[in-house]
Design a protein around this motif. Sequence first.
Motif, PDB file in Angstrom:
ATOM      1  N   VAL A 125       0.844  -1.204   0.000  1.00 26.50           N
ATOM      2  CA  VAL A 125       0.000   0.000   0.000  1.00 26.50           C
ATOM      3  C   VAL A 125       0.877   1.250   0.000  1.00 26.50           C
ATOM      4  CG1 VAL A 125      -1.634   1.318   1.410  1.00 26.50           C
ATOM      5  CG2 VAL A 125      -1.975  -1.120   1.083  1.00 26.50           C
ATOM      6  N   PHE A 126       1.946   1.249   0.775  1.00 26.57           N
ATOM      7  CA  PHE A 126       2.852   2.394   0.821  1.00 26.57           C
ATOM      8  C   PHE A 126       3.477   2.654  -0.549  1.00 26.57           C
ATOM      9  CE2 PHE A 126       7.182   4.066   1.509  1.00 26.57           C
ATOM     10  CZ  PHE A 126       6.846   5.308   2.039  1.00 26.57           C
ATOM     11  N   LEU A 127       3.917   1.607  -1.226  1.00 29.27           N
ATOM     12  CA  LEU A 127       4.512   1.776  -2.550  1.00 29.27           C
ATOM     13  C   LEU A 127       3.481   2.277  -3.560  1.00 29.27           C
ATOM     14  CD1 LEU A 127       6.838  -1.359  -2.733  1.00 29.27           C
ATOM     15  CD2 LEU A 127       7.491   1.038  -2.364  1.00 29.27           C
ATOM     16  N   LYS A 128       2.246   1.823  -3.434  1.00 28.23           N
ATOM     17  CA  LYS A 128       1.181   2.304  -4.319  1.00 28.23           C
ATOM     18  C   LYS A 128       0.969   3.798  -4.124  1.00 28.23           C
ATOM     19  CE  LYS A 128      -2.494   2.161  -6.937  1.00 28.23           C
ATOM     20  NZ  LYS A 128      -2.363   2.279  -8.355  1.00 28.23           N
ATOM     21  N   TYR A 129       0.907   4.245  -2.884  1.00 28.48           N
ATOM     22  CA  TYR A 129       0.767   5.672  -2.617  1.00 28.48           C
ATOM     23  C   TYR A 129       1.978   6.449  -3.130  1.00 28.48           C
ATOM     24  CZ  TYR A 129      -3.456   5.334   0.243  1.00 28.48           C
ATOM     25  OH  TYR A 129      -4.735   5.145   0.679  1.00 28.48           O
ATOM     26  N   CYS A 130       3.172   5.898  -2.985  1.00 30.54           N
ATOM     27  CA  CYS A 130       4.374   6.577  -3.481  1.00 30.54           C
ATOM     28  C   CYS A 130       4.315   6.747  -4.996  1.00 30.54           C
ATOM     29  CB  CYS A 130       5.628   5.798  -3.092  1.00 30.54           C
ATOM     30  SG  CYS A 130       6.037   5.941  -1.354  1.00 30.54           S
ATOM     31  N   THR A 131       3.886   5.725  -5.712  1.00 27.62           N
ATOM     32  CA  THR A 131       3.789   5.848  -7.167  1.00 27.62           C
ATOM     33  C   THR A 131       2.740   6.881  -7.567  1.00 27.62           C
ATOM     34  OG1 THR A 131       2.244   3.984  -7.292  1.00 27.62           O
ATOM     35  CG2 THR A 131       4.583   3.495  -7.608  1.00 27.62           C
ATOM     36  N   GLU A 132       1.640   6.966  -6.813  1.00 25.02           N
ATOM     37  CA  GLU A 132       0.626   7.978  -7.106  1.00 25.02           C
ATOM     38  C   GLU A 132       1.160   9.383  -6.861  1.00 25.02           C
ATOM     39  OE1 GLU A 132      -3.120   7.275  -5.240  1.00 25.02           O
ATOM     40  OE2 GLU A 132      -3.260   5.252  -6.042  1.00 25.02           O
ATOM     41  N   VAL A 133       1.918   9.561  -5.795  1.00 29.11           N
ATOM     42  CA  VAL A 133       2.484  10.876  -5.492  1.00 29.11           C
ATOM     43  C   VAL A 133       3.507  11.272  -6.555  1.00 29.11           C
ATOM     44  CG1 VAL A 133       3.960  12.137  -3.866  1.00 29.11           C
ATOM     45  CG2 VAL A 133       2.054  10.772  -3.015  1.00 29.11           C
ATOM     46  N   VAL A 134       4.354  10.347  -6.957  1.00 23.90           N
ATOM     47  CA  VAL A 134       5.359  10.642  -7.972  1.00 23.90           C
ATOM     48  C   VAL A 134       4.691  10.956  -9.303  1.00 23.90           C
ATOM     49  CG1 VAL A 134       7.232   9.636  -9.345  1.00 23.90           C
ATOM     50  CG2 VAL A 134       7.208   9.366  -6.866  1.00 23.90           C
ATOM     51  N   SER A 135       3.670  10.182  -9.689  1.00 20.16           N
ATOM     52  CA  SER A 135       3.005  10.450 -10.961  1.00 20.16           C
ATOM     53  C   SER A 135       2.259  11.779 -10.922  1.00 20.16           C
ATOM     54  CB  SER A 135       2.055   9.315 -11.320  1.00 20.16           C
ATOM     55  OG  SER A 135       1.006   9.235 -10.393  1.00 20.16           O
ATOM     56  N   PHE A 136       1.728  12.153  -9.772  1.00 18.18           N
ATOM     57  CA  PHE A 136       1.073  13.455  -9.638  1.00 18.18           C
ATOM     58  C   PHE A 136       2.104  14.581  -9.701  1.00 18.18           C
ATOM     59  CE2 PHE A 136      -0.560  16.993  -7.078  1.00 18.18           C
ATOM     60  CZ  PHE A 136      -1.731  17.247  -7.775  1.00 18.18           C
ATOM     61  N   ALA A 137       3.249  14.383  -9.074  1.00 18.51           N
ATOM     62  CA  ALA A 137       4.284  15.419  -9.049  1.00 18.51           C
ATOM     63  C   ALA A 137       4.898  15.635 -10.428  1.00 18.51           C
ATOM     64  CB  ALA A 137       5.374  15.054  -8.046  1.00 18.51           C
ATOM     65  N   THR A 138       4.999  14.587 -11.223  1.00 20.21           N
ATOM     66  CA  THR A 138       5.572  14.728 -12.556  1.00 20.21           C
ATOM     67  C   THR A 138       4.554  15.203 -13.577  1.00 20.21           C
ATOM     68  OG1 THR A 138       5.168  12.388 -13.010  1.00 20.21           O
ATOM     69  CG2 THR A 138       7.347  12.990 -12.152  1.00 20.21           C
ATOM     70  N   GLY A 139       3.294  15.288 -13.200  1.00 18.20           N
ATOM     71  CA  GLY A 139       2.268  15.799 -14.093  1.00 18.20           C
ATOM     72  C   GLY A 139       1.632  14.756 -14.979  1.00 18.20           C
ATOM     73  N   LYS A 140       1.907  13.495 -14.742  1.00 17.22           N
ATOM     74  CA  LYS A 140       1.318  12.435 -15.537  1.00 17.22           C
ATOM     75  C   LYS A 140      -0.101  12.112 -15.101  1.00 17.22           C
ATOM     76  CE  LYS A 140       5.711  10.222 -16.538  1.00 17.22           C
ATOM     77  NZ  LYS A 140       6.531   9.031 -16.357  1.00 17.22           N
ATOM     78  N   LYS A 141      -0.471  12.553 -13.933  1.00 15.49           N
ATOM     79  CA  LYS A 141      -1.773  12.221 -13.374  1.00 15.49           C
ATOM     80  C   LYS A 141      -2.246  13.396 -12.527  1.00 15.49           C
ATOM     81  CE  LYS A 141      -3.876   8.452 -10.774  1.00 15.49           C
ATOM     82  NZ  LYS A 141      -3.603   7.232 -10.048  1.00 15.49           N
ATOM     83  N   GLY A 142      -3.546  13.572 -12.445  1.00 10.18           N
ATOM     84  CA  GLY A 142      -4.059  14.591 -11.536  1.00 10.18           C
ATOM     85  C   GLY A 142      -4.670  15.783 -12.231  1.00 10.18           C
TER      86      GLY A 142
END
Length: 92
Positions: free
Chosen positions: A68-85
Motif C-alpha cells: 500500500v505504501f509503494l502504491k501511494y508513493c507511485t501515485e504521489v510521484v506520478s502526480f508530481a511529474t504531471g502524468k496524473k491529476g
Amino acid sequence: MKDPKEKTSELTEQERAELKVEWLGVDGALVLLYIVLACIYGYGMLNSVDFIIGIMAPGIAILITVGVFLKYCTEVVSFATGKKGSDKKKKK
C-alpha cells in the motif's frame, strides 16, 4: 433564479465518479487486510498456534502495508511529474 443550496446538492456524473470509493484499489486492500488479519489472529489464538500469531500474521501485515505504501508513493510521484491529476485535466 436557482437557490445556491440547490446548486451544491446537484452533482454531475463526473463529480460523483470522482467522489466514489474504489474498493478494488488501495482502499479495498486496507479493508481486506483488516478482515484477513482478524481471521488469522482469531484462529491462531483459539487454537494456540504460535507460528501464526508470531510469524505469519505480522509477515502478512508487513507485506500488505509495504504494498500500500509503494502504491501511494507511485501515485504521489506520478502526480508530481504531471502524468496524473489536475494538471492533466487543465491541459485538455
